[in-house]
Every structure is written in structure tokens, then in C-alpha cells.
Design a protein around this motif. Structure first.
Motif, PDB file in Angstrom:
ATOM      1  N   LEU A   1      27.719 -38.631   1.786  1.00  0.00           N
ATOM      2  CA  LEU A   1      28.870 -39.378   1.268  1.00  0.00           C
ATOM      3  C   LEU A   1      30.061 -39.101   2.168  1.00  0.00           C
ATOM      4  N   ILE A   2      30.530 -40.124   2.863  1.00  0.00           N
ATOM      5  CA  ILE A   2      31.750 -40.029   3.669  1.00  0.00           C
ATOM      6  C   ILE A   2      32.868 -40.558   2.792  1.00  0.00           C
ATOM      7  N   GLY A   3      33.507 -39.657   2.092  1.00  0.00           N
ATOM      8  CA  GLY A   3      34.504 -40.088   1.121  1.00  0.00           C
ATOM      9  C   GLY A   3      35.245 -38.921   0.501  1.00  0.00           C
ATOM     10  N   GLY A   4      35.719 -39.139  -0.718  1.00  0.00           N
ATOM     11  CA  GLY A   4      36.581 -38.172  -1.371  1.00  0.00           C
ATOM     12  C   GLY A   4      35.832 -37.232  -2.305  1.00  0.00           C
ATOM     13  N   LEU A   5      36.489 -36.111  -2.589  1.00  0.00           N
ATOM     14  CA  LEU A   5      35.922 -35.113  -3.487  1.00  0.00           C
ATOM     15  C   LEU A   5      35.740 -35.674  -4.888  1.00  0.00           C
ATOM     16  N   TRP A   6      36.643 -36.553  -5.319  1.00  0.00           N
ATOM     17  CA  TRP A   6      36.583 -37.096  -6.675  1.00  0.00           C
ATOM     18  C   TRP A   6      35.230 -37.761  -6.937  1.00  0.00           C
TER      19      TRP A   6
ATOM     20  N   ARG B   1      19.991 -29.526 -12.719  1.00  0.00           N
ATOM     21  CA  ARG B   1      20.814 -28.376 -12.372  1.00  0.00           C
ATOM     22  C   ARG B   1      21.556 -28.689 -11.081  1.00  0.00           C
ATOM     23  N   VAL B   2      22.859 -28.466 -11.060  1.00  0.00           N
ATOM     24  CA  VAL B   2      23.693 -28.789  -9.911  1.00  0.00           C
ATOM     25  C   VAL B   2      24.195 -27.493  -9.288  1.00  0.00           C
ATOM     26  N   ALA B   3      23.921 -27.332  -8.006  1.00  0.00           N
ATOM     27  CA  ALA B   3      24.407 -26.175  -7.242  1.00  0.00           C
ATOM     28  C   ALA B   3      25.386 -26.685  -6.196  1.00  0.00           C
ATOM     29  N   VAL B   4      26.617 -26.221  -6.252  1.00  0.00           N
ATOM     30  CA  VAL B   4      27.667 -26.666  -5.338  1.00  0.00           C
ATOM     31  C   VAL B   4      27.885 -25.591  -4.287  1.00  0.00           C
ATOM     32  N   GLU B   5      27.712 -25.943  -3.037  1.00  0.00           N
ATOM     33  CA  GLU B   5      27.989 -25.051  -1.908  1.00  0.00           C
ATOM     34  C   GLU B   5      29.313 -25.495  -1.300  1.00  0.00           C
ATOM     35  N   THR B   6      30.340 -24.667  -1.396  1.00  0.00           N
ATOM     36  CA  THR B   6      31.672 -25.106  -1.012  1.00  0.00           C
ATOM     37  C   THR B   6      32.512 -23.951  -0.487  1.00  0.00           C
ATOM     38  N   GLY B   7      33.453 -24.312   0.382  1.00  0.00           N
ATOM     39  CA  GLY B   7      34.441 -23.355   0.859  1.00  0.00           C
ATOM     40  C   GLY B   7      35.746 -23.460   0.105  1.00  0.00           C
ATOM     41  N   ARG B   8      35.824 -24.307  -0.892  1.00  0.00           N
ATOM     42  CA  ARG B   8      37.024 -24.444  -1.735  1.00  0.00           C
ATOM     43  C   ARG B   8      36.608 -24.402  -3.201  1.00  0.00           C
ATOM     44  N   ALA B   9      36.204 -23.226  -3.617  1.00  0.00           N
ATOM     45  CA  ALA B   9      35.722 -23.057  -4.990  1.00  0.00           C
ATOM     46  C   ALA B   9      36.784 -23.418  -6.016  1.00  0.00           C
ATOM     47  N   GLN B  10      38.069 -23.233  -5.656  1.00  0.00           N
ATOM     48  CA  GLN B  10      39.134 -23.533  -6.619  1.00  0.00           C
ATOM     49  C   GLN B  10      39.164 -25.007  -6.980  1.00  0.00           C
ATOM     50  N   ALA B  11      38.696 -25.879  -6.076  1.00  0.00           N
ATOM     51  CA  ALA B  11      38.685 -27.312  -6.370  1.00  0.00           C
ATOM     52  C   ALA B  11      37.616 -27.662  -7.394  1.00  0.00           C
TER      53      ALA B  11
ATOM     54  N   ASP C   1      29.733 -29.253  -0.079  1.00  0.00           N
ATOM     55  CA  ASP C   1      31.136 -29.568   0.181  1.00  0.00           C
ATOM     56  C   ASP C   1      31.646 -28.525   1.173  1.00  0.00           C
ATOM     57  N   CYS C   2      31.258 -28.710   2.433  1.00  0.00           N
ATOM     58  CA  CYS C   2      31.488 -27.671   3.451  1.00  0.00           C
ATOM     59  C   CYS C   2      32.374 -28.142   4.591  1.00  0.00           C
ATOM     60  N   GLY C   3      33.190 -29.164   4.363  1.00  0.00           N
ATOM     61  CA  GLY C   3      34.144 -29.579   5.378  1.00  0.00           C
ATOM     62  C   GLY C   3      33.579 -30.547   6.389  1.00  0.00           C
ATOM     63  N   MET C   4      34.330 -30.684   7.508  1.00  0.00           N
ATOM     64  CA  MET C   4      33.988 -31.664   8.529  1.00  0.00           C
ATOM     65  C   MET C   4      32.719 -31.318   9.298  1.00  0.00           C
TER      66      MET C   4
ATOM     67  N   GLY D   1      40.797 -36.738 -13.390  1.00  0.00           N
ATOM     68  CA  GLY D   1      41.862 -37.663 -13.045  1.00  0.00           C
ATOM     69  C   GLY D   1      41.320 -39.029 -12.660  1.00  0.00           C
ATOM     70  N   LEU D   2      42.193 -39.876 -12.158  1.00  0.00           N
ATOM     71  CA  LEU D   2      41.823 -41.234 -11.774  1.00  0.00           C
ATOM     72  C   LEU D   2      41.131 -41.231 -10.413  1.00  0.00           C
ATOM     73  N   PRO D   3      40.384 -42.304 -10.101  1.00  0.00           N
ATOM     74  CA  PRO D   3      39.722 -42.366  -8.793  1.00  0.00           C
ATOM     75  C   PRO D   3      40.723 -42.240  -7.647  1.00  0.00           C
ATOM     76  N   ARG D   4      40.346 -41.525  -6.601  1.00  0.00           N
ATOM     77  CA  ARG D   4      41.201 -41.351  -5.442  1.00  0.00           C
ATOM     78  C   ARG D   4      40.332 -41.055  -4.220  1.00  0.00           C
ATOM     79  N   ARG D   5      40.782 -41.553  -3.107  1.00  0.00           N
ATOM     80  CA  ARG D   5      40.070 -41.320  -1.853  1.00  0.00           C
ATOM     81  C   ARG D   5      40.542 -40.033  -1.193  1.00  0.00           C
ATOM     82  N   MET D   6      41.816 -39.754  -1.243  1.00  0.00           N
ATOM     83  CA  MET D   6      42.386 -38.567  -0.598  1.00  0.00           C
ATOM     84  C   MET D   6      42.391 -37.405  -1.579  1.00  0.00           C
ATOM     85  N   ASP D   7      42.137 -36.203  -1.071  1.00  0.00           N
ATOM     86  CA  ASP D   7      42.138 -34.985  -1.902  1.00  0.00           C
ATOM     87  C   ASP D   7      43.387 -34.161  -1.590  1.00  0.00           C
TER      88      ASP D   7
END
Length: 276
Positions: free
Chosen positions: A103-108, A123-133, A172-175, A270-276
Motif C-alpha cells: 500500500l503506497i498511501g497513508g497510515l489511516w 490475528r494482526v501483528a504490526v511491525e513498526t518504528g512508530r509504536a505511538q501511532a 509500517d517500517c518507513g520508506m 478520525g476521518l480519512p486522510r492521506r497525510m500522517d
């Protein structure tokens, strides 16, 4: 003819009043004989094994009305939104074969997909460098006890997946996401989120079975159009897509899908958004 004009029975015939051995009165098989069980079964079938139920008239349907007896049968999966005709668009994430999604898009949008996948029992496992999000979403789902857990990059443990307990890994590991320790497999799909087109995007896109693209710049659209062989109309449309609108591409199939959040999802994400 016998003596006195009496009729003599043919050879081998039974004399008057004689019964076959084992027969009951009036030719009814006696209990314990092979024919007795069959006869009793036929009587029970005719009697309905008990009291007779209500009688109804026969239901007849003309051939012209057969077409009305149709059932809508669609794909089994996660409803990710509605297509251009307003029909539900369903994404089958739980598969017996490996399934890679980019998915080339937003976190939302990625969070909505994760939330809806968990609601279907995965079961959903999220691998991320921004756990606070992801913290608010994890808290709302019971602190990771109800189908969603968050891990640091490279720390996702082995996940046993089966038809009864399918798994979705959200990366969700960035660029430039590193190669994951947990890869797709039977009943384990992997969704990789890219906020923008990056140098590793062409490789990930070529490996993926499904690619979702949200609003990107004209330069990114032109590059992605060459990588995916997109028609010119889609390349020109990508920079103008509204929030929540995604172009999903699989092989030669392309479909625009608008993701409409529920009231509960709006309260949480929140509402749909492309930018995080």
C-alpha cells in the motif's frame, strides 16, 4: 380330475388352507423372519414414524420464475470500501497461499484495514518504528489481547498461522523497510505500507500480488506508471485522488475503492486522510 370329480391341485401346489412356513395370519410374515423387518419398515415409512403432521399443498414454481431464485455470492474477506458502482469491495486476506500486499498511501488506510481484519478473526501483528501511532488502537482493542499486537522493527516473533487462526502482518517500517523476518505463507498475509514511492518500491511492487496506490505526486505517478504499466488515464488521476480513495491493482485488474469509515472507526482513527 380326481375320484368323484374333485379338482386335484397341480403338482407342487399347496393344499387349500396351507401357509408357507414362517408366515403369519393372512400371509403376513411372522415376527423374526427376514421379511418381517422389511414389512415393518415399510409400514413405519408410510406412517411417518409417528403422528402425521399437517398437510400442505404442493409448492410449484414456473420455469420463468426460476431466475428470481438467485443468491448473491461474493468473495469472503474484508470489506475495504465501495467501488465505482457503489458495490462493496472485498479484499480476501486470509488465504491458504502466500499473499503480499503493498500500500503506497497513508497510515489511516492501513489502520482501517488492520482493524477490519482483526474484526474478522485474524490475528494482526504490526511491525513498526512508530509504536505511538498505533498505541490508541492497541489500547482500544484490549492492550493486544484481542487480535492486535505491536512489535519493533525486526522483532516480530514466529507466528503460527492456520485456517482457524489466520495472521496479517502489517509492516509500517518507513520508506526503506528492511527485509522482514516473518514472510508471507499459508494463512499469513503481509501488508507493507510505503508513505511514498521509494527506491525499494519497484522491487516490492513486483513481488506483491496486490498493490494499492493513493494520492502521489505527478513525478511519482509517472514512475509508478512505467513500473506497473498503468494506462495514461490512471497515471493522470493518481495525483488528484481524494482522501480515502485508493487504486487497487492486481495483475491486469484495476479498481478504484473509496474507504468510508464507520462511526466507531471515526471515533478511534478520525476521518480519512492521506497525510500522517
Amino acid at each position: 380330475m380326481g375320484p368323484g370329480g374333485a379338482v386335484r391341485p397341480p403338482a407342487g401346489a399347496q393344499p387349500p388352507g396351507a401357509r408357507l412356513q414362517g408366515a403369519g395370519p393372512q400371509g403376513v410374515p411372522a415376527a423374526g423372519t427376514p421379511d418381517a423387518g422389511a414389512g415393518r419398515g415399510r409400514r413405519l415409512l408410510r406412517g411417518g414414524f409417528g403422528l402425521l403432521g399437517p398437510r400442505h399443498g404442493r409448492h410449484a414454481l414456473s420455469c420463468a420464475d426460476l431466475d428470481t431464485l438467485t443468491l448473491p455470492i461474493g468473495d469472503d474477506g474484508v470489506v475495504i470500501g465501495t467501488d465505482a458502482e457503489g458495490q462493496p469491495a472485498v479484499l480476501g486476506l486470509n488465504r491458504p497461499t502466500p499473499y503480499e500486499v503493498v500500500l503506497i498511501g497513508g497510515l489511516w488506510t492501513a489502520q482501517v484495514l488492520a482493524l477490519r481484519a482483526a474484526a474478522t478473526g485474524a490475528r494482526v501483528a504490526v511491525e513498526t518504528g512508530r509504536a505511538q501511532a498505533w498505541s490508541q488502537m492497541v489500547h482500544a482493542m484490549g492492550g493486544g489481547q484481542n487480535g492486535l499486537a505491536v512489535y519493533d522493527v525486526g522483532r516480530v516473533p514466529p507466528l503460527g498461522a492456520s485456517a482457524g487462526t489466520p495472521v496479517l502482518v502489517v509492516r509500517d517500517c518507513g520508506m526503506r523497510p528492511p527485509r522482514g523476518r516473518v514472510v508471507s505463507g499459508p494463512w499469513r498475509s503481509v501488508l507493507t505500507l510505503l508513505p511514498y514511492l521509494s527506491p525499494v518500491a519497484p522491487r516490492l511492487v513486483r513481488q506483491a500480488r496486490l498493490v494499492g496506490v493513493q494520492r502521489i505526486s505527478p513525478q511519482e505517478a509517472a514512475e509508478l506508471g512505467r513500473t506497473m504499466a498503468l494506462p495514461r488515464a490512471d497515471v493522470e488521476a493518481l495525483p488528484t485522488l481524494a482522501d480515502g480513495l485508493t487504486l487497487w491493482c492486481a495483475d491486469r485488474d484495476r479498481q478504484y475503492v473509496m474507504t468510508q469509515p464507520t462511526d466507531a472507526e471515526i471515533g478511534l482513527l478520525g476521518l480519512p486522510r492521506r497525510m500522517d
